[in-house]
Design an enzyme around this catalytic site. Structure first.
Site, PDB file in Angstrom:
ATOM      1  N   GLU A  35       0.859  -1.178   0.000  1.00 58.81           N
ATOM      2  CA  GLU A  35       0.000   0.000   0.000  1.00 58.81           C
ATOM      3  C   GLU A  35       0.901   1.235   0.000  1.00 58.81           C
ATOM      4  O   GLU A  35       1.732   1.383   0.889  1.00 58.81           O
ATOM      5  CB  GLU A  35      -0.916  -0.027   1.235  1.00 58.81           C
ATOM      6  CG  GLU A  35      -1.600   1.283   1.574  1.00 58.81           C
ATOM      7  CD  GLU A  35      -2.461   1.837   0.431  1.00 58.81           C
ATOM      8  OE1 GLU A  35      -3.197   1.059  -0.204  1.00 58.81           O
ATOM      9  OE2 GLU A  35      -2.362   3.057   0.161  1.00 58.81           O
ATOM     10  N   SER A  41      -6.557  -1.141   5.343  1.00 62.63           N
ATOM     11  CA  SER A  41      -8.004  -1.269   5.226  1.00 62.63           C
ATOM     12  C   SER A  41      -8.773  -0.228   6.041  1.00 62.63           C
ATOM     13  O   SER A  41      -8.707  -0.198   7.255  1.00 62.63           O
ATOM     14  CB  SER A  41      -8.351  -2.673   5.726  1.00 62.63           C
ATOM     15  OG  SER A  41      -9.640  -3.015   5.410  1.00 62.63           O
ATOM     16  N   CYS A  45     -15.446   5.848   2.416  1.00 62.30           N
ATOM     17  CA  CYS A  45     -16.780   6.473   2.342  1.00 62.30           C
ATOM     18  C   CYS A  45     -17.114   7.204   3.624  1.00 62.30           C
ATOM     19  O   CYS A  45     -18.055   8.003   3.665  1.00 62.30           O
ATOM     20  CB  CYS A  45     -17.859   5.434   2.105  1.00 62.30           C
ATOM     21  SG  CYS A  45     -17.308   4.013   1.172  1.00 62.30           S
ATOM     22  N   VAL A  83       4.257   0.005  -5.395  1.00 57.40           N
ATOM     23  CA  VAL A  83       4.644  -0.815  -6.548  1.00 57.40           C
ATOM     24  C   VAL A  83       4.785   0.134  -7.727  1.00 57.40           C
ATOM     25  O   VAL A  83       3.835   0.829  -8.093  1.00 57.40           O
ATOM     26  CB  VAL A  83       3.585  -1.908  -6.827  1.00 57.40           C
ATOM     27  CG1 VAL A  83       3.908  -2.646  -8.127  1.00 57.40           C
ATOM     28  CG2 VAL A  83       3.521  -2.893  -5.652  1.00 57.40           C
ATOM     29  N   ASN A 306     -15.621  -4.416  -2.417  1.00 51.46           N
ATOM     30  CA  ASN A 306     -15.605  -5.547  -1.494  1.00 51.46           C
ATOM     31  C   ASN A 306     -16.064  -6.838  -2.173  1.00 51.46           C
ATOM     32  O   ASN A 306     -15.471  -7.897  -1.965  1.00 51.46           O
ATOM     33  CB  ASN A 306     -16.493  -5.258  -0.289  1.00 51.46           C
ATOM     34  CG  ASN A 306     -15.743  -4.522   0.798  1.00 51.46           C
ATOM     35  OD1 ASN A 306     -14.995  -5.122   1.555  1.00 51.46           O
ATOM     36  ND2 ASN A 306     -15.912  -3.214   0.867  1.00 51.46           N
ATOM     37  N   TYR A 427     -46.231  -4.162   5.370  1.00 43.28           N
ATOM     38  CA  TYR A 427     -47.136  -3.080   5.740  1.00 43.28           C
ATOM     39  C   TYR A 427     -47.497  -3.128   7.227  1.00 43.28           C
ATOM     40  O   TYR A 427     -47.916  -4.148   7.741  1.00 43.28           O
ATOM     41  CB  TYR A 427     -48.439  -3.124   4.935  1.00 43.28           C
ATOM     42  CG  TYR A 427     -49.520  -2.287   5.591  1.00 43.28           C
ATOM     43  CD1 TYR A 427     -49.316  -0.913   5.755  1.00 43.28           C
ATOM     44  CD2 TYR A 427     -50.671  -2.858   6.115  1.00 43.28           C
ATOM     45  CE1 TYR A 427     -50.252  -0.142   6.416  1.00 43.28           C
ATOM     46  CE2 TYR A 427     -51.621  -2.079   6.777  1.00 43.28           C
ATOM     47  CZ  TYR A 427     -51.403  -0.724   6.922  1.00 43.28           C
ATOM     48  OH  TYR A 427     -52.319   0.035   7.588  1.00 43.28           O
ATOM     49  N   ARG A 443     -47.902   1.408  -9.814  1.00 38.09           N
ATOM     50  CA  ARG A 443     -49.229   1.558 -10.417  1.00 38.09           C
ATOM     51  C   ARG A 443     -49.241   2.694 -11.421  1.00 38.09           C
ATOM     52  O   ARG A 443     -49.760   2.570 -12.531  1.00 38.09           O
ATOM     53  CB  ARG A 443     -50.266   1.851  -9.319  1.00 38.09           C
ATOM     54  CG  ARG A 443     -50.731   0.626  -8.591  1.00 38.09           C
ATOM     55  CD  ARG A 443     -51.535   0.971  -7.362  1.00 38.09           C
ATOM     56  NE  ARG A 443     -52.591   1.929  -7.628  1.00 38.09           N
ATOM     57  CZ  ARG A 443     -53.488   2.340  -6.727  1.00 38.09           C
ATOM     58  NH1 ARG A 443     -53.443   1.845  -5.503  1.00 38.09           N
ATOM     59  NH2 ARG A 443     -54.398   3.206  -7.039  1.00 38.09           N
TER      60      ARG A 443
END
Lengths: 454, 454
Positions: A35, A41, A45, A83, A306, A427, A443
């Site tokens: 990294e 990790s 977000c 890298v 992910n 509902y 609808r």
């Protein structure tokens, strides 16, 4: 002993590493992840919520540290290791780090190099105070720039990141102006829905200016002082770039790996890079098949990263998994206004060649008589003649956004809006009116497709 | 001029009337609806919330008054009018009312007679204080019984109504005991999920007693004084029956109309009663096809009643619509604990002949680091070998229940749990962890079906 090398230590890369390790023990597979940044990790977000103070400390965003990867999973995650080249034929990578440069051979290589903020030529300036918010390191830079004398913030671009950052900065007490080239902010939904977001942003005190194109940045004494636009200069002590991101594939392209029309790496369904045995790619650096248009898109979102990383890791570990593609589902919020979408917006549907009808309804999230009942807008796009659902958007307050999931599953399954009118959704008065907003919208869309009297 | 007669003036009946009127004007179709109770269209599902004080006044539950039906839609809804017999051959109904008895001819007849609370022989007593809560009139009776000296309430039966009424009564300050014959309350979900509901009810101070069978009621001076059970007598100043409901089809059976194994009227997909031209049925008095088992069930819920009534009315009006069936989706809440289900519970799946696996996961509703993140349990049932989803249950706090809709659509569409692992659901830290609870559950269920290493 075989070796898996992962390039990029965030969501996609570390998911791949974890899934491979789950299936192959450390005495049969060495896993090394490089990294280039300072962190492995973490939840990118979550950065706007940390900057805005909703999430109290930066470290809450860190999912797992290098030490945890080593101790719990025998995964060797090395931060501040970049890298710099890949030789897919010799099957080696070249690595640069403070402790020296070296080459390392791989049997499997996962490219999870992520994305970089889109940065127009005018953003290439030699003064400070201009930030993307793609990595935790970007967030660190921004956070330390926000000293008390930094009062005026300008956010350029009204997509998710732009809108989330505008709210974060106003929550920190700054004066915030958001500049958007298009008709409305939240350009990830149609302008009619974006207008609702604009109202909510204005309600927070954010100065939203649309139809404005940025042409340059102004600076003095090494610091940004303003944003130059087609509608004059806007003073700024800090500028956040929310112009979207593009796949970070310089390394891959240099190595001759295949990239698509959006600049992302191409893979097959198992996340293999075609023509390069043992080379895999996942996350914000790849292109994804859009299941409604059938074309490739670039969808830089943690949820896809992910999933793709997991699929790569399962396959590397000898299992079987595929990533079939995506349909563009996304949710966000501005203050208490929730915004969600799945599938195609009007512009996207037209570009894909669809002829379609739209139906927009305003209803409530709960039974009208139940306390906390709040307005909710649902918009559907359906293909003319077939009535197949093509896309959906929701804007509402409280418990609105995640209802997009039911629409996303209907879209994924190829349902027509007529079929959707019969869906058996939950509902009870605290949760929905007896006609669920999704059903009312279905609808109306079915009437648009077939005629009201049929 | 033709005439449509509707028997029963609530959800199903008045939906049918409204849809027929929408397609046929008053000079071509007269619409008369007879309701034996005191109220027309209202939200029966809201009664517990009115009794508990969440909804402030009873009138908020009334959707439309007879005057509104007359003025806005030319629909003649007559309350306190009971249809006492039907002659499907002569095409007449006989009506009893305070203003006199009469017969009336119909061209179309909609039976929407609803359901009545299950009331065992021991509940047939000559003292007051024992209530069902099926109609607004039942609610009126209960509300006026709840004087300050009424302190001890016993709710018999731990289904939705029982649990909702127990909470309503404790919110009014009564001491509440809930008696359930089975292993756990909320018998509409599996006992392992019901145990979570029991904890929440106990936390509210409700005395939940399970494995208890009621054998009688005790009374004195015209008032109930206790509930006699296999575990002794429980003192009570008021008793609520939450033992479920059965289709109210006495009238239909007397007229020779077809009823099914659960006592509900049988209809075709357009809600026609087979063999009786012009006779339709909808709502809590009919049986519904369960789309997962292929067998008939009785699903007395407002959402189905409204859909079925709408379908009947569209067809009566000359349009085309069908009600294909249902999958048993339902949501409710106890205090802040939300409970949801769709499809089959374990017992139902076994009874239907399925061999299946289950997977239960505990995760969070939001990103773990986001404020307001709360635990959420998701349980899935999937068919052995095919992996087809058969049912799902969710228990969680805050923004949990309506996530059942995504699972309901997946179930409706016949998805497998393996396919579901790839679903593109909404992700952002305020709304979900990066692995949505539905996806985590699908992954675990797919592992149960196919083995973890495949």
């Amino acid at each position: 002993m075989k070796r898996l090398i992962v390039v990029g230590g965030d969501a996609a890369g570390m998911s791949a590493a974890s899934q491979a390790r789950k299936r192959v023990p450390a005495d049969r597979l060495e896993i090394v992840a490089f990294e280039r940044g300072n962190h492995g990790s973490y939840s990118a977000c979550g950065i706007p919520y940390w900057i805005g103070g909703t999430v109290k400390t930066r470290d809450e965003l860190i999912v797992r540290t290098p030490a945890e990867f080593r101790e719990n999973q025998d995964i060797d995650l090395r931060v501040r290791h970049e890298v710099v080249s890949i030789d897919p034929h010799a099957r080696t990578v070249s690595v640069k780090s403070d402790s020296g440069d070296f080459d390392l051979e791989f049997d499997h290589l996962v490219l999870a190099t992520g994305a970089v903020p889109v940065s127009p030529p005018w953003a290439d300036v030699d003064f400070g105070g201009v930030f993307g918010v793609q990595t935790l390191d970007d967030g660190d830079g921004l956070a330390s720039w926000l000293t008390p004398e930094v009062r005026r913030a300008v956010v350029i671009g009204g997509g998710y990141i732009g809108v989330e950052m505008a709210e974060a900065l106003i929550n920190r007490g700054l004066d915030v102006t958001l500049l958007e080239r298009g008709e409305q902010p939240m350009s990830t939904v149609d302008p009619d829905m974006g207008a609702l977001v604009r109202d909510a942003m204005a309600g927070l005190g954010i100065d939203v200016r649309t139809g404005v194109t940025v042409t340059g940045l102004a600076g003095a004494a090494g610091r940004v002082t303003g944003v130059v636009t087609t509608a004059g200069e806007v003073p700024a002590d800090v500028v956040v770039l929310g112009l979207g991101v593009r796949p970070n594939t310089l390394l891959a392209r240099s190595a001759g790996l295949p990239v698509g029309e959006h600049g992302g790496l191409l893979t097959d369904l198992r996340m293999r890079v075609p023509g390069h045995e043992g080379v895999w790619a996942a996350g914000d650096c790849v292109e994804t098949r859009h299941l409604i248009t059938g074309r490739n898109v670039h969808l830089p979102l943690g949820t896809h990263a992910n999933k793709q990383g997991r699929v790569a890791g399962i396959n590397i570990g000898g299992g079987y998994a595929t990533f079939p593609g995506a349909i563009g589902t996304a949710v966000t919020k501005v203050c208490d206004l929730e915004v969600a979408r799945t599938g195609l917006r009007e512009r996207e549907a037209t570009a894909a060649g669809f002829d379609f009808v739209t139906a927009t309804v305003e209803t409530t999230n709960r039974a009208g008589y139940f306390p906390g009942s709040a307005p909710m807008h649902v918009k559907l796009l359906a293909e003319r003649r077939t009535g197949r659902l093509l896309g959906a958007q929701i804007v509402g307050r409280s418990e609105a956004a995640k209802r997009i999931d039911a629409l996303a599953v209907a879209l994924w399954s190829g349902m027509t809006v007529e079929e959707m009118t019969a869906l058996d959704l939950g509902y009870a008065p605290p949760f929905a009116p007896v006609w669920d907003p999704v059903l009312i919208a279905a609808r109306k869309a079915a009437e648009e497709v077939h005629g009201a009297d049929q």
